[in-house]
Design an enzyme around this catalytic site. Structure first.
Site, PDB file in Angstrom:
ATOM      1  CE  LYS A   3      -4.105  -1.912   2.167  1.00  0.00           C
ATOM      2  NZ  LYS A   3      -5.179  -1.709   3.135  1.00  0.00           N
ATOM      3  CE  LYS A  13      -2.685   5.159   9.448  1.00  0.00           C
ATOM      4  NZ  LYS A  13      -3.165   5.289   8.037  1.00  0.00           N
ATOM      5  N   GLY A  47      -6.375  -0.069  11.852  1.00  0.00           N
ATOM      6  CA  GLY A  47      -6.763   0.987  12.780  1.00  0.00           C
ATOM      7  C   GLY A  47      -6.193   0.818  14.174  1.00  0.00           C
ATOM      8  CE  LYS A  87      -5.509  18.485   6.375  1.00  0.00           C
ATOM      9  NZ  LYS A  87      -5.264  19.167   7.679  1.00  0.00           N
ATOM     10  CE  LYS A 135     -15.662  -0.058  -0.682  1.00  0.00           C
ATOM     11  NZ  LYS A 135     -14.964  -0.464  -1.908  1.00  0.00           N
ATOM     12  CD  GLU A 138     -10.944   1.127  -1.977  1.00  0.00           C
ATOM     13  OE1 GLU A 138     -11.801   0.254  -2.125  1.00  0.00           O
ATOM     14  OE2 GLU A 138     -10.332   1.313  -0.900  1.00  0.00           O
ATOM     15  NE  ARG A 166     -10.201  -7.025  -4.291  1.00  0.00           N
ATOM     16  CZ  ARG A 166     -11.148  -6.212  -3.845  1.00  0.00           C
ATOM     17  NH1 ARG A 166     -12.299  -6.124  -4.501  1.00  0.00           N
ATOM     18  NH2 ARG A 166     -10.988  -5.477  -2.769  1.00  0.00           N
ATOM     19  CB  VAL A 193     -18.627  -6.455  -3.931  1.00  0.00           C
ATOM     20  CG1 VAL A 193     -20.105  -6.686  -3.646  1.00  0.00           C
ATOM     21  CG2 VAL A 193     -17.779  -7.481  -3.212  1.00  0.00           C
TER      22      VAL A 193
END
Lengths: 227, 458
Positions: B116, B158, B165, B201, B237, B275, B292, B295
């Site tokens: 990522k 973080k 999270g 941020k 989602k 995203e 990929r 959904v």
């Protein structure tokens, strides 16, 4: 204790015509004779009924013991196999919509449904290919053996030094399923006499597929009614 | 084009891929676990092969089982669907080593986008804005204070080794930062054995907006618009729609244009999704890429008329895209409702059981992607998605009106579903005005949300 049978037999490949004739014979025996024999067995309380006709021998036998502690693997529900359509659906399933399966070959396509007996073809001297495996409950007849199933999806390679009729113990290695070159062992779920292969060597098998039948040893006529 | 493809997935997406294969006259083999023996994709497949027991690790997640199934059935390619092995670059590599095609980005492309942080760097360098953060790990308090000042409060602390999270702390002032850093360091050391921290941020009340792209082997790429997936519960989602209400028309276009330029420049291939988080001022920040099919892909299919799964297969087979950006028209408005076997009244507890009755809605603009049938037993081993109701209308208002009708028609008897939360959403001002942000359902509480909607007579 029976001796291991290492004598080669039935090695000649069977022709398509011979196989078709065998399938027709088996179909006729299972649909015409088997229900009668099962009913007869249930009515008489005999342990075993055998009938010979046209070179075929059909034997219907009560289980050695109805409550066998080694629960045979044949109790699994009917299942779909690669290249074999129409099995394994719940009653509510959309059976009619399934297209014929192609692809992986089927070698045990002779028995469309549960059959309650051992059928041995002696007509052309080949025991292979046509032992009907499963077992029935036409009345009180349950199981007389077990089936070793595939541990993985791959290519079936039975041990070449083990022939039908050989004695095997629970846990014995009966062959392998080759998964991308890595062998996965096929293990005898119970001790007994090795029956014929339900799948030809070198053919594709799926996970859980019935591969090798094992007849229970010491299976004389039952001396009590199965519960 | 391939002549035979293995579908290494289950449920509605296996069925969706099967339909795409049929459309292209590709023979489809469905690989299934023992728990899915009676599933609809298995019944409808040209061929089906059992690859393992119910446990996903030994079936849908087993690399040898899936590849062996493809080899012994004579398939040329494997479609992984979503989840399971769909973004596993090692799997894609092994697929290629067996002379099979992975339907998705080639293994080297998957590997390039696997990390990522690495992907943010890669696409950040190619013009995509990313969430402002500290210059590497925080060295000491002075460094932390200087970086926070530069980024602007509030900031999020973080842990480098964290995920999901865990161990994150939000601070609004230098004083809060100094005390929070000490706690965060000791927490990170205890939890991960690594006390490296960095700053990002803090974005409040964001929309989750993603851009659908398709790029062929020849570097020709198009975007297919965006989807707004802000209606979430605990990062899951539950409803997606397009277009988003969080951005103006020109801003939507700019987002999509920058996304496609960035991924093409970075060498992406096949269908994918970028995203972004969009803040209240319309600023967007790239967060991650999904290599990929997703959904919620039908939302885009409804707007564009482009079949994304056949597009995946055609690109994987080496075909050119066959259309340009000018050919892509985004028409009307579409909403997808994820129908899950979970109980909104009881903390969305997942359920399993026999479907006693099933009726899929229909009508203009209504599409139901589902593997359900009456008598089907939903197994307890996998995710709770039962299907997706996707509704299109020429305007958002028409799409919402049609959605209400469709949700009322939909019958899934035998287990508890989340249909009530969708009806509540369609009755809420927050949804109708496009004000739902990613944390809203968690902040308000879904049960309160449903109750409020019921009171207003929705």
């Amino acid at each position: 204790m029976p001796e291991r049978d290492s004598a080669p037999r039935g090695d000649r490949p069977r022709t398509a015509a011979e196989r078709d004739a065998d399938h027709a014979g088996v179909d006729r025996l299972t649909s015409d004779l088997l229900p009668t024999l099962v009913a007869r067995l249930a009515a008489t309380g005999l342990g075993e009924v055998e009938l010979r006709e046209d070179g075929w021998r059909i034997r219907v036998r009560r289980p050695a013991a109805a409550q066998n502690p080694e629960r045979p693997a044949t109790d699994r529900p009917g299942r779909a196999q690669p290249g074999h359509a129409g099995h394994g659906h719940s009653p509510g399933a959309l059976e009619g919509h399934r297209a014929p399966r192609v692809g992986a070959p089927s070698t045990n396509g002779s028995m469309p449904g549960p059959v309650g007996a051992t059928l041995q073809g002696t007509a052309s001297g080949a025991e292979a290919a046509l032992t009907g495996g499963a077992i029935v409950t036409g009345g009180s007849v349950v199981t007389g053996g077990a089936v070793a199933t595939s541990p993985a999806v791959g290519i079936f390679q039975p041990r070449t030094d083990l022939r039908p009729g050989a004695a095997v113990r629970a846990g014995d290695r009966l062959g392998v399923v080759d998964v991308l070159g890595i062998p996965q062992e096929i293990v005898a779920p119970v001790g007994g006499i090795l029956g014929v292969s339900l799948v030809e060597a070198g053919h594709a098998v799926e996970y859980g597929q019935d591969l090798l039948r094992i007849e229970l040893t010491g299976a004389g006529p039952a001396d009590r009614d199965p519960a | 084009m391939f002549s035979k493809v293995l579908i290494a997935n289950r449920g509605e997406i296996a069925l969706r891929i099967l339909r795409a294969c049929r459309t292209l006259e590709i023979e489809a083999v469905v690989a299934y676990s023992e728990a899915d023996r009676d599933s609809l994709p298995v019944q409808l497949a040209d061929e089906a092969i059992c690859i393992g027991p119910a446990e996903a690790k030994r079936s849908y997640l087993s690399v040898p089982a899936v590849i062996s199934a493809a080899v012994v059935t004579g398939c040329e390619a494997i479609h992984p669907g979503y989840g399971f092995l769909s973004e596993d670059d090692t799997f894609a590599e092994v697929v290629r080593a067996h002379d099979l095609v992975f339907v998705g980005p080639p293994p080297d492309v998957l590997e390039r986008f696997a990390s990522k942080a690495g992907t943010r760097q890669l696409l950040g360098d190619r013009g995509l804005p990313t969430i402002p953060g500290s210059d590497g790990m925080l060295r000491d308090d002075a460094h932390a204070l200087a970086e926070a000042e530069r980024i602007g409060y509030p900031v999020l602390i973080k842990p480098s080794a964290g995920g999901g999270g865990k161990g994150m702390r939000m601070v609004r002032s230098p004083r809060e930062l100094e005390s929070a850093i000490k706690v965060a360091r000791s927490e990170a050391r205890a939890a991960f054995g690594d006390d490296s921290l960095y700053l990002e941020k803090w974005l409040e009340d964001t929309h989750h907006v993603e851009v659908q792209v398709a790029v062929d082997r020849f570097g020709h790429g198009v975007h297919l618009g965006e989807r707004d997936c802000s209606v979430q519960r605990r990062h899951q989602k539950i409803l997606e729609e397009s277009p988003t209400l969080a951005l103006s028309g020109p801003a939507r276009n700019e987002l999509a244009e920058r996304a496609i330029r960035g991924v093409v420049a970075a060498g992406y291939e096949n269908v994918g999704t970028l995203e972004f988080l969009v803040d209240g001022d319309g600023n967007f920040y790239f967060i991650e890429i999904n290599c990929r099919i997703q959904v919620e892909h039908p939302v885009t299919e409804m707007l564009t008329g482009i079949d994304l799964v056949t597009t995946q297969l055609r690109i994987a087979a080496g075909e050119p895209l066959g259309f340009t950006q000018a050919d892509v028209a985004l028409r009307g408005h579409a909403i997808e409702f994820r129908i899950n076997a979970e109980d909104p009244e009881h903390d969305f507890r997942p359920g399993a059981g026999i479907i006693e009755r099933y009726l899929a809605p229909a009508g203009p603009g209504v599409r139901m992607d589902s593997h359900l049938y009456a008598g089907y037993e939903v197994p307890p081993y996998y995710d709770s998605l039962l299907g997706k109701l996707v509704v299109w209308g020429p305007t958002r208002e028409v799409a919402i009106a049609r959605s209400r009708v469709a949700l009322d028609e939909l019958i899934v008897d035998g287990l508890t579903t989340n249909i009530s939360i969708h009806k509540a959403l369609l009755g809420s001002d927050a949804f109708l005005e496009g004000r739902i942000t990613t944390n809203l359902l968690d902040r308000v509480g879904s049960a309160a949300f449903i109750a409020a909607a019921a009171r207003t007579g929705a």
